[in-house]
Structure formats: structure tokens, C-alpha cells
Enzyme design. Structure first.
Site, PDB file in Angstrom:
ATOM      1  N   GLU A  15       0.836  -1.211   0.000  1.00 27.55           N
ATOM      2  CA  GLU A  15       0.000   0.000   0.000  1.00 27.55           C
ATOM      3  C   GLU A  15       0.863   1.250   0.000  1.00 27.55           C
ATOM      4  O   GLU A  15       1.881   1.310   0.702  1.00 27.55           O
ATOM      5  CB  GLU A  15      -0.890  -0.039   1.247  1.00 27.55           C
ATOM      6  CG  GLU A  15      -2.280   0.486   1.018  1.00 27.55           C
ATOM      7  CD  GLU A  15      -3.071  -0.361   0.042  1.00 27.55           C
ATOM      8  OE1 GLU A  15      -3.101  -0.004  -1.156  1.00 27.55           O
ATOM      9  OE2 GLU A  15      -3.652  -1.369   0.456  1.00 27.55           O
ATOM     10  N   HIS A  16       0.428   2.225  -0.769  1.00 25.33           N
ATOM     11  CA  HIS A  16       1.127   3.509  -0.867  1.00 25.33           C
ATOM     12  C   HIS A  16       2.566   3.354  -1.352  1.00 25.33           C
ATOM     13  O   HIS A  16       3.419   4.174  -1.025  1.00 25.33           O
ATOM     14  CB  HIS A  16       1.111   4.255   0.488  1.00 25.33           C
ATOM     15  CG  HIS A  16      -0.185   4.987   0.725  1.00 25.33           C
ATOM     16  ND1 HIS A  16      -0.421   6.244   0.242  1.00 25.33           N
ATOM     17  CD2 HIS A  16      -1.300   4.617   1.380  1.00 25.33           C
ATOM     18  CE1 HIS A  16      -1.639   6.636   0.600  1.00 25.33           C
ATOM     19  NE2 HIS A  16      -2.197   5.663   1.277  1.00 25.33           N
ATOM     20  N   SER A 108     -13.577   2.832  -6.859  1.00 25.44           N
ATOM     21  CA  SER A 108     -14.689   3.025  -7.792  1.00 25.44           C
ATOM     22  C   SER A 108     -14.270   4.030  -8.862  1.00 25.44           C
ATOM     23  O   SER A 108     -14.737   3.970 -10.007  1.00 25.44           O
ATOM     24  CB  SER A 108     -15.916   3.534  -7.041  1.00 25.44           C
ATOM     25  OG  SER A 108     -15.601   4.704  -6.310  1.00 25.44           O
ATOM     26  N   ASP A 153      -4.398   1.230  -9.231  1.00 21.87           N
ATOM     27  CA  ASP A 153      -5.845   1.015  -9.335  1.00 21.87           C
ATOM     28  C   ASP A 153      -6.285   0.807 -10.778  1.00 21.87           C
ATOM     29  O   ASP A 153      -7.047  -0.101 -11.098  1.00 21.87           O
ATOM     30  CB  ASP A 153      -6.609   2.212  -8.741  1.00 21.87           C
ATOM     31  CG  ASP A 153      -6.254   2.448  -7.286  1.00 21.87           C
ATOM     32  OD1 ASP A 153      -5.564   1.590  -6.702  1.00 21.87           O
ATOM     33  OD2 ASP A 153      -6.660   3.488  -6.744  1.00 21.87           O
TER      34      ASP A 153
HETATM   35  C1  GLA Z   1      -5.059   5.042  -3.960  1.00 21.84           C
HETATM   36  C2  GLA Z   1      -4.260   5.372  -5.216  1.00 21.84           C
HETATM   37  C3  GLA Z   1      -3.303   4.235  -5.591  1.00 21.84           C
HETATM   38  C4  GLA Z   1      -2.483   3.777  -4.400  1.00 21.84           C
HETATM   39  C5  GLA Z   1      -3.368   3.561  -3.177  1.00 21.84           C
HETATM   40  C6  GLA Z   1      -2.560   3.264  -1.937  1.00 21.84           C
HETATM   41  O1  GLA Z   1      -5.961   3.995  -4.190  1.00 21.84           O
HETATM   42  O2  GLA Z   1      -5.120   5.620  -6.302  1.00 21.84           O
HETATM   43  O3  GLA Z   1      -2.486   4.631  -6.653  1.00 21.84           O
HETATM   44  O4  GLA Z   1      -1.446   4.680  -4.127  1.00 21.84           O
HETATM   45  O5  GLA Z   1      -4.193   4.679  -2.903  1.00 21.84           O
HETATM   46  O6  GLA Z   1      -1.843   2.093  -2.084  1.00 21.84           O
END
Ligand code: GLA
Length: 369
Positions: A15-16, A108, A153
Site C-alpha cells: 500500500e502507498h 470506484s 488502481d
Molecule cells: C489510492 C491510489 C493508488 C495507491 C493507493 C494506496 O488507491 O489511487 O495509486 O497509491 O491509494 O496504495
């Protein structure tokens, strides 16, 4: 008329770190947005309506402007990016129906961006590749919505494959499908039903902090500016220069990059207990070092920690609300939800919701007539 189905996504771990040259392990889910599109014969007038919203978005290809409702800018952003690449777009009508919960951390927005880009590509025969569609979605978010998101995403929404997660190297953009054979375990999303309004602003702040930390590390150790070259040892050595905040941010990133690689090994060898433990560690880092969690998410992860049948639990997506992702034995789902529902309601006066999901097919055309 063509109809496109475009899914939301989960992320098992990582994540991130998509915007930090890391690895991520997302999958498309079985909750989608469906978009039906047709050419309307007008040279530039487009209409988009979304089930559940009474107003219709009317856009002029020659003068797009900004939207008045949250979802408008995703639509306008995608059109804007496509027009930078081609002049083949003409007037179209689009009707959308979404089953991807909004504000839940299952993206979404990427489902919408990618579905629309995919549909327009087909409708006007634009000849754009899947990677071009993915990047159009990302740039729409950067340029029209204002979130400097990573690539995860949109990638997950477009490239998803039934029964598989995807290990994406966000530096090289190489990826590999990984079968998600979970036996009696399931992926359960528990929704805090809060969405603290920090997400966009704080997201960009985290990104800037990581860049600043990386600048310091790269010049101190004379390395290329990528977190892939940073080690824990370097972080320790540069601790004073970084200061506590940047040290924590960078240390989370370096640890999470390593965790994803370990998680993939565990998943491939079917060691779900170890995989789950890494999910818990990921949450701990996101909460304490990266500070993108919130009381509601932390509480749900803590509750799951008492349950031996839950192997792993973590916040997912941008943070500050949305869902936790739980790797849970199928027989433990109902009792856990019963317990969590009551406890959560008592503590926060909010009702949680939940759903199970499975890794699913990415954006695709479901009818063309
Ligand atoms: C959001 C962003 C992604 C990613 C996540 C965290 O969903 O759109 O690119 O950075 O946060 O992992």
C-alpha cells in the site's frame, strides 16, 4: 451500442508504494461499473447519466470545463486525456450503473475511468493499448481530479484476471499473474463506512514527503533516486538528517517493498498464515509510520487480531476510512461479523457493512450490438 464492465480492485499487500517504485499485489473484484455507450451523431455534444443521480452530465468536446458533481471530473478527465492523443472522438451518450461502493477503498474511480476509456476506445476505434488506457485513467485523476495517484488502481481494473492477483513492479511495469488459491479462506471486506475527508490532500502530502526523503537519501549516498536502492541501513545512517517524520515515511516504504516480495513467496507456496502475518505488519506500518489509517480502521484490525481464524487484516487503498481486507476462514465470517457489528456500533455509533470478494476479470466488453 456497446456495454463495458469495469471492476473495482482489492490490494492484498503493497500500500502507498506504487508511487514509490515499489511492488503491489492487487486483484480486480467482482463488483463492477457497467457503462453503455453509443455514438449520438452530434459532432461534439456528449451526455453521461449515472443511475442514482438525477442530473445528466452534458459535455461539449470543444469546451469541457469542470464538473459540478464528484463523478463528473473522472468522466471529463478521461475525455480530456483521450483528446490529447486523438481527434477521433465525436458526440456520444453514456449510461452508467455502478455496483462498486464509493469511498470504500476499492477504487470506484479507477473502475469508472478505465471503463469509460475502454468503451470510448472501442466505440471510436481509437486503437489505444491497454497500457495507454491505464495511463489515461491515471492522468485523468492527476490533471482533473487533483490526486497524484500511482498506477495500481487503473492497472488492476484493466488487467484483472479471474482467480489471480497481480504482482506489479511499479518501476518497470512488468507484472506476473499469481493464482490465489486460498482453500477454506476467503477475502472479506469490512467497511468502516467512514471516509474522512483527508484523503486527497493527505495523499499528495505523503507523496511529497517520500520525494523529499528520497532526495536526501539519494544525495547522501550518491545513488539513483529510487526507493529500490534504499536499505534499512542507509535509513539508520541518515536518521538525523531525515528527521523523525521523513524517517518513518521512508522506513515504511522500504519495509513494505520487502513485505510484498515475501508475501508473494508465501502465497505461491500456500503459506497463508505467513501471508496473513505480513498483512498485519503492513497495517501496523500504515497506521504508525505512514499515518494514513484512522481510529475506525485500527479498531476493526484490532478486533480481528483476537480471532485465530482471521489470518490477516489490514486497511486498504488510500486510507483514512474505507474497508479493511481480511483473510478469514469461511466458517468464521458470520460469527466475526456479528461480533464486530455490535462492537463497532457501540464504539463509533456507525453500522459497518461487509462483502466477500474473489479475484475477477478486468475491464471487458460484455455486449456489442
Ligand atoms: C489510492 C491510489 C493508488 C495507491 C493507493 C494506496 O488507491 O489511487 O495509486 O497509491 O491509494 O496504495
Amino acid at each position: 451500442m456497446i456495454t463495458v464492465s469495469s471492476p473495482g480492485r482489492i490490494n492484498l499487500i503493497g500500500e502507498h508504494i506504487d508511487y514509490n517504485d515499489g511492488f503491489v499485489l492487487p486483484a480486480a473484484i467482482d463488483k463492477c461499473i457497467n457503462l453503455s455507450l453509443k455514438v449520438n451523431g452530434h459532432p461534439s455534444r456528449c451526455t453521461v447519466k449515472s443511475e442514482g443521480f438525477s442530473s445528466i452530465l452534458v459535455a461539449d468536446l470543444n469546451n469541457l470545463g469542470k464538473g459540478t458533481e464528484g463523478w463528473h471530473n473522472y468522466v471529463l478527465g478521461v475525455i480530456n486525456e483521450i483528446q490529447k492523443l486523438t481527434d477521433k472522438l465525436k458526440g456520444f451518450d453514456c449510461a452508467m450503473r455502478s455496483r462498486v461502493p464509493v469511498g470504500s477503498g476499492v477504487s470506484s474511480s479507477a473502475a469508472l475511468e478505465c471503463g469509460l476509456a475502454f468503451g470510448l476506445n472501442e466505440l471510436f476505434d481509437l486503437g489505444l493499448t491497454k497500457w495507454e488506457l491505464i495511463k489515461i485513467g491515471q492522468r485523468a485523476e492527476h490533471n482533473y481530479v487533483g490526486t497524484k495517484c500511482g498506477i495500481m488502481d487503473q492497472f488492476a481494473s484493466v488487467m484483472g484476471k479471474k482467480g489471480h492477483a497481480m504482482l506489479l513492479d511499479c518501476r518497470s511495469l512488468d507484472f506476473e499473474y499469481i493464482a490465489t488459491e486460498l482453500g477454506d479462506y476467503r477475502l472479506l471486506l469490512v467497511n468502516t463506512n467512514v471516509s474522512h475527508n483527508l484523503s486527497t490532500g493527505e495523499y499528495n502530502v505523503r507523496r511529497a514527503q517520500c520525494e523529499k526523503g528520497l532526495d536526501i537519501l539519494a544525495s547522501r549516498f550518491n545513488i539513483d533516486k529510487t526507493f529500490r536502492n534504499v536499505t534499512q541501513k542507509m535509513l539508520e545512517e541518515a536518521k538525523a538528517e531525515l528527521g523523525p517524520l521523513l524517517f518513518n515515511r521512508c522506513s515504511y516504504v522500504v519495509e513494505e517493498i520487502k513485505r510484498v516480495q515475501e508475501a508473494v513467496k508465501e502465497l505461491k507456496s500456500g503459506n497463508l498464515t505467513k501471508m496473513g502475518a505480513l498483512m498485519y505488519q503492513s497495517h501496523e506500518g500504515l497506521s504508525k509510520k505512514y499515518e494514513v489509517s484512522c481510529a475506525e480502521l485500527d479498531y476493526l484490525v484490532e478486533l480481528s487480531n483476537d480471532e485465530p481464524e482471521i489470518l490477516g487484516s489490514r486497511m486498504m487503498g488510500g486510507g483514512f476510512g474505507g474497508c479493511t481486507l481480511n483473510l478469514i476462514h469461511k466458517n468464521a465470517i458470520e460469527p466475526f461479523i456479528q461480533k464486530a457489528w455490535g462492537a463497532y456500533k457501540k464504539k463509533f455509533s456507525i453500522e459497518l457493512s461487509y462483502f466477500q470478494t474473489v479475484p475477477s476479470q478486468g475491464t471487458s466488453i460484455i455486449s456489442n450490438s
